[in-house]
Design an enzyme around this catalytic site. Structure first.
Site, PDB file in Angstrom:
ATOM      1  N   GLY A  15      -9.517  22.691 -12.010  1.00 46.53           N
ATOM      2  CA  GLY A  15      -9.587  23.867 -11.129  1.00 46.53           C
ATOM      3  C   GLY A  15      -8.587  24.916 -11.558  1.00 46.53           C
ATOM      4  O   GLY A  15      -7.460  24.584 -11.920  1.00 46.53           O
ATOM      5  N   ASP A 107      -4.011  16.612 -11.969  1.00 43.47           N
ATOM      6  CA  ASP A 107      -3.914  15.179 -12.310  1.00 43.47           C
ATOM      7  C   ASP A 107      -5.083  14.687 -13.151  1.00 43.47           C
ATOM      8  O   ASP A 107      -4.903  13.847 -14.037  1.00 43.47           O
ATOM      9  CB  ASP A 107      -3.715  14.324 -11.052  1.00 43.47           C
ATOM     10  CG  ASP A 107      -4.835  14.484 -10.037  1.00 43.47           C
ATOM     11  OD1 ASP A 107      -5.631  15.425 -10.175  1.00 43.47           O
ATOM     12  OD2 ASP A 107      -4.903  13.661  -9.109  1.00 43.47           O
ATOM     13  N   THR A 130      -1.966  23.558 -10.634  1.00 44.53           N
ATOM     14  CA  THR A 130      -2.963  23.230  -9.609  1.00 44.53           C
ATOM     15  C   THR A 130      -2.469  23.734  -8.265  1.00 44.53           C
ATOM     16  O   THR A 130      -1.277  23.627  -7.973  1.00 44.53           O
ATOM     17  CB  THR A 130      -3.227  21.703  -9.540  1.00 44.53           C
ATOM     18  OG1 THR A 130      -3.967  21.423  -8.343  1.00 44.53           O
ATOM     19  CG2 THR A 130      -1.960  20.872  -9.522  1.00 44.53           C
ATOM     20  N   ASP A 132      -2.985  22.380  -5.563  1.00 41.93           N
ATOM     21  CA  ASP A 132      -2.840  21.259  -4.622  1.00 41.93           C
ATOM     22  C   ASP A 132      -1.411  20.733  -4.476  1.00 41.93           C
ATOM     23  O   ASP A 132      -1.106  20.047  -3.500  1.00 41.93           O
ATOM     24  CB  ASP A 132      -3.749  20.092  -5.046  1.00 41.93           C
ATOM     25  CG  ASP A 132      -5.202  20.510  -5.155  1.00 41.93           C
ATOM     26  OD1 ASP A 132      -5.575  21.505  -4.506  1.00 41.93           O
ATOM     27  OD2 ASP A 132      -5.961  19.859  -5.892  1.00 41.93           O
ATOM     28  N   ASP A 134      -0.098  18.282  -5.870  1.00 43.30           N
ATOM     29  CA  ASP A 134      -0.153  16.833  -5.695  1.00 43.30           C
ATOM     30  C   ASP A 134       0.351  16.054  -6.911  1.00 43.30           C
ATOM     31  O   ASP A 134      -0.123  14.952  -7.176  1.00 43.30           O
ATOM     32  CB  ASP A 134      -1.597  16.413  -5.346  1.00 43.30           C
ATOM     33  CG  ASP A 134      -2.593  16.864  -6.402  1.00 43.30           C
ATOM     34  OD1 ASP A 134      -2.218  17.654  -7.292  1.00 43.30           O
ATOM     35  OD2 ASP A 134      -3.756  16.441  -6.350  1.00 43.30           O
TER      36      ASP A 134
HETATM   37  P1  ATP Z   1      -7.554  20.285  -9.889  1.00 39.77           P
HETATM   38  O1  ATP Z   1      -7.048  19.067  -9.140  1.00 39.77           O
HETATM   39  O2  ATP Z   1      -6.700  21.467  -9.648  1.00 39.77           O
HETATM   40  O3  ATP Z   1      -8.998  20.557  -9.703  1.00 39.77           O
HETATM   41  P2  ATP Z   1      -7.648  18.628 -12.253  1.00 39.77           P
HETATM   42  O4  ATP Z   1      -7.010  18.744 -13.576  1.00 39.77           O
HETATM   43  O5  ATP Z   1      -7.253  17.422 -11.429  1.00 39.77           O
HETATM   44  O6  ATP Z   1      -7.382  19.984 -11.473  1.00 39.77           O
HETATM   45  P3  ATP Z   1     -10.282  17.445 -12.722  1.00 39.77           P
HETATM   46  O7  ATP Z   1     -11.623  18.058 -12.550  1.00 39.77           O
HETATM   47  O8  ATP Z   1      -9.974  16.217 -11.944  1.00 39.77           O
HETATM   48  O9  ATP Z   1      -9.241  18.627 -12.441  1.00 39.77           O
HETATM   49  O10 ATP Z   1     -10.055  17.078 -14.281  1.00 39.77           O
HETATM   50  C1  ATP Z   1     -10.246  18.074 -15.278  1.00 39.77           C
HETATM   51  C2  ATP Z   1     -10.832  17.463 -16.515  1.00 39.77           C
HETATM   52  O11 ATP Z   1      -9.939  16.473 -17.056  1.00 39.77           O
HETATM   53  C3  ATP Z   1     -12.140  16.717 -16.346  1.00 39.77           C
HETATM   54  O12 ATP Z   1     -13.249  17.586 -16.269  1.00 39.77           O
HETATM   55  C4  ATP Z   1     -12.180  15.880 -17.606  1.00 39.77           C
HETATM   56  O13 ATP Z   1     -12.593  16.645 -18.719  1.00 39.77           O
HETATM   57  C5  ATP Z   1     -10.707  15.507 -17.786  1.00 39.77           C
HETATM   58  N1  ATP Z   1     -10.516  14.160 -17.218  1.00 39.77           N
HETATM   59  C6  ATP Z   1     -10.283  13.816 -15.940  1.00 39.77           C
HETATM   60  N2  ATP Z   1     -10.218  12.469 -15.802  1.00 39.77           N
HETATM   61  C7  ATP Z   1     -10.425  11.955 -17.038  1.00 39.77           C
HETATM   62  C8  ATP Z   1     -10.493  10.626 -17.586  1.00 39.77           C
HETATM   63  N3  ATP Z   1     -10.352   9.554 -16.830  1.00 39.77           N
HETATM   64  N4  ATP Z   1     -10.717  10.502 -18.914  1.00 39.77           N
HETATM   65  C9  ATP Z   1     -10.862  11.578 -19.712  1.00 39.77           C
HETATM   66  N5  ATP Z   1     -10.819  12.849 -19.248  1.00 39.77           N
HETATM   67  C10 ATP Z   1     -10.608  13.042 -17.952  1.00 39.77           C
END
Ligand code: ATP
Length: 327
Positions: A15, A107, A130, A132, A134
């Site tokens: 995000g 995360d 982020t 959040d 978190d």
């Molecule tokens: P926000 O919480 O602000 O939305 P975020 O980084 O947590 O941000 P996610 O959509 O959870 O957003 O993760 C972003 C990207 O990270 C995913 O689309 C994926 O490409 C990669 N990702 C997340 N988890 C994994 C995983 N277990 N293995 C490989 N890539 C991952």
């Protein structure tokens, strides 16, 4: 300063958050300041997989400090979750001659970065971007302060109409499974109560609080609901409260994606600038597989696995204060 790292790739993932641009700017300028080349990877991990990578210079990041979103674009990449996808990503990483990767995200993005860096054993550093908040290993994440300000500003406006009509408003804010935005905007916006995932507030205790407010001639009431809360959405909770308190004129407002946008606050710009520079200085000094954060105004490097897995608790002192002030 001696360093083995000559070429750094930077991407924004997950995000978007206000201040991501300021972080990219800091990464780019710090690289150039330390005589390193820097490459922008577009659309998060998808850009690595699809070789959408371009060299950036000092002027590539002019006039982005005040802009929300991310000029590198962000994406949620399903392909990167697969071993095959990460192999493609690493092939392009090597093809461009990159030595290290800077990941700006939350995360999920760090989970991907952790897996990628362990699979291919290369230096990776995360910058917490982020709304959040978190992530453990930093007091604040980039974008959180701006999101709280946006939510609080909306709550102020909602309160104007709530008091004119003596209404009870349920305002739902973002934060995924964490209540940080809810707590901050509730205190800043003078809410009568807040329902967050981290606390087991029951419908009965909420109704009791609202009854007390009504008995005290409270002219308007705003209740903040965190999106991940255990009692359901703001609409669900409003419906249940309506069954108990029929004298209230109840309305619901879900703030939604407006909380992601807008020009970053000074706090977010300064945080992003400091973390961006610290990420590059960390790489130069041999930091890897870690997240750079700020605790008590000091730069701290936390192993990325720890930053993801450690639960970041809400500040109980803030709950105590909110309770005192909501009478
Ligand atoms: P926000 O919480 O602000 O939305 P975020 O980084 O947590 O941000 P996610 O959509 O959870 O957003 O993760 C972003 C990207 O990270 C995913 O689309 C994926 O490409 C990669 N990702 C997340 N988890 C994994 C995983 N277990 N293995 C490989 N890539 C991952």
């Amino acid at each position: 300063m001696e360093t083995q790292i000559r070429k750094v790739g930077v991407l924004t993932s997950g995000g978007d958050a206000p201040g991501m641009n300021a972080a990219v700017r800091a990464v780019v300028r710090a690289c150039i300041f330390y005589d390193m080349e820097v490459y922008g990877i577009y659309k998060g991990y998808d850009g690595l997989i699809n070789d959408h990578i371009e060299q950036l210079n000092v002027r590539s990041v002019s006039n982005i400090l005040s802009r929300g979103g991310t000029f590198l674009l962000s994406a949620r990449s399903d392909e990167f979750r697969t071993e095959e996808g990460r192999k493609k990503a690493y092939k392009n990483f090597r093809k461009k001659g990159l030595d290290a990767l800077v990941v700006i995200g939350g995360d999920g993005s760090f989970t991907g970065a952790d897996i990628f860096s362990r699979e291919f054993d290369m230096p990776v550093i995360g910058i917490p971007g982020t709304i959040d908040n978190d992530l453990a290993g930093t007091d604040l994440t980039i974008g959180f302060d701006t999101a709280c300000n946006t939510a609080r500003e909306a709550i102020d406006k909602i309160r104007d109409t709530a008091s004119s009509h003596e209404r009870l408003f349920f305002v739902e804010v973002m934060g995924r499974d964490a209540g940080f935005i809810a707590v901050n905007s509730a205190i800043g916006g003078g809410a009568v109560a807040m329902i967050v995932p981290e606390h087991n507030w029951t419908l009965e205790s909420l109704v009791k609080r609202l009854r007390k407010g009504a008995a005290n001639q409270k002219a308007s009431n705003v209740v903040i609901i965190a999106e991940g809360c255990h009692l359901g959405s703001a609409y669900d909770i409003a419906e249940q409260v309506k069954q108990e308190l029929d004298y209230y004129d109840i309305r619901v407002s879900v703030l939604g994606h407006m909380q992601r946008g807008g020009s970053p606050t000074t706090i977010d710009r300064v945080l992003a600038s400091r973390l961006g520079v610290a990420a590059i200085e960390g790489l130069i000094n041999g930091e890897s597989k870690c997240m750079v954060g700020m605790i008590n105004n000091k730069i701290v490097y936390t192993p990325i696995g720890e930053a993801i897995k450690t639960e970041k608790p809400l500040d109980e002192e803030e709950f105590r204060i909110a309770k005192i002030l909501s009478i």
